[in-house]
Design a protein around this motif. Structure first.
Motif, mmCIF file in Angstrom:
data_model
loop_
_atom_site.group_PDB
_atom_site.id
_atom_site.type_symbol
_atom_site.label_atom_id
_atom_site.label_comp_id
_atom_site.label_asym_id
_atom_site.label_seq_id
_atom_site.Cartn_x
_atom_site.Cartn_y
_atom_site.Cartn_z
ATOM 1 N N MET A 46 0.842 -1.198 0.000
ATOM 2 C CA MET A 46 0.000 0.000 0.000
ATOM 3 C C MET A 46 0.875 1.245 0.000
ATOM 4 O O MET A 46 1.956 1.252 0.585
ATOM 5 C CB MET A 46 -0.901 0.008 1.229
ATOM 6 C CG MET A 46 -2.019 -0.993 1.152
ATOM 7 S SD MET A 46 -3.326 -0.701 2.339
ATOM 8 C CE MET A 46 -2.542 -1.146 3.859
ATOM 9 N N SER A 47 0.387 2.277 -0.647
ATOM 10 C CA SER A 47 1.112 3.544 -0.668
ATOM 11 C C SER A 47 0.951 4.238 0.679
ATOM 12 O O SER A 47 0.111 3.862 1.508
ATOM 13 C CB SER A 47 0.567 4.435 -1.782
ATOM 14 O OG SER A 47 -0.735 4.871 -1.440
ATOM 15 N N LEU A 74 -5.175 6.610 5.014
ATOM 16 C CA LEU A 74 -6.622 6.410 4.988
ATOM 17 C C LEU A 74 -7.030 5.238 5.870
ATOM 18 O O LEU A 74 -8.012 5.328 6.611
ATOM 19 C CB LEU A 74 -7.103 6.202 3.555
ATOM 20 C CG LEU A 74 -7.004 7.419 2.632
ATOM 21 C CD1 LEU A 74 -7.325 7.030 1.198
ATOM 22 C CD2 LEU A 74 -7.925 8.526 3.103
ATOM 23 N N ILE A 75 -6.297 4.154 5.805
ATOM 24 C CA ILE A 75 -6.592 2.976 6.631
ATOM 25 C C ILE A 75 -6.477 3.348 8.110
ATOM 26 O O ILE A 75 -7.339 2.991 8.919
ATOM 27 C CB ILE A 75 -5.636 1.804 6.294
ATOM 28 C CG1 ILE A 75 -5.874 1.297 4.881
ATOM 29 C CG2 ILE A 75 -5.762 0.681 7.316
ATOM 30 C CD1 ILE A 75 -7.200 0.611 4.654
#
Length: 85
Positions: free
Chosen positions: A71-72, A78-79
């Motif tokens: 993931m970036s 966001l997570i």
């Protein structure tokens, strides 16, 4: 020891320190990080191909989930926001 003006930073190149403007230092670090990220991604892609060839040569099935991408930083932010509520 004297203090550097707020707009300057000491940067180590090899075995010597050089005083540079903070904006220039920040830009150099950003460019270095971009180049490192590109190299890391290139090596990851090459590794996937090599591991699959190795498994194929050994008569094993292809690894499942090995072609996933990390993931970036934005996705991680966001997570984390979602998890924090």
């Amino acid at each position: 020891p004297s203090l550097l003006p707020a707009e300057k930073a000491m940067v180590c190149f090899g075995n010597m320190f050089i005083e540079l403007p903070k904006a220039k230092t920040r830009e150099m670090l950003r460019q270095d990080q971009e180049e490192l990220d590109e190299e890391i991604n290139k090596l990851r892609k090459e590794l996937r191909v090599k591991v699959n060839r190795l498994y194929e040569a050994q008569g094993k099935p292809e690894l499942k989930g090995f072609n996933l991408n990390p993931m970036s930083a934005e996705e991680m932010k966001l997570i984390n926001r979602i998890l924090e509520g």
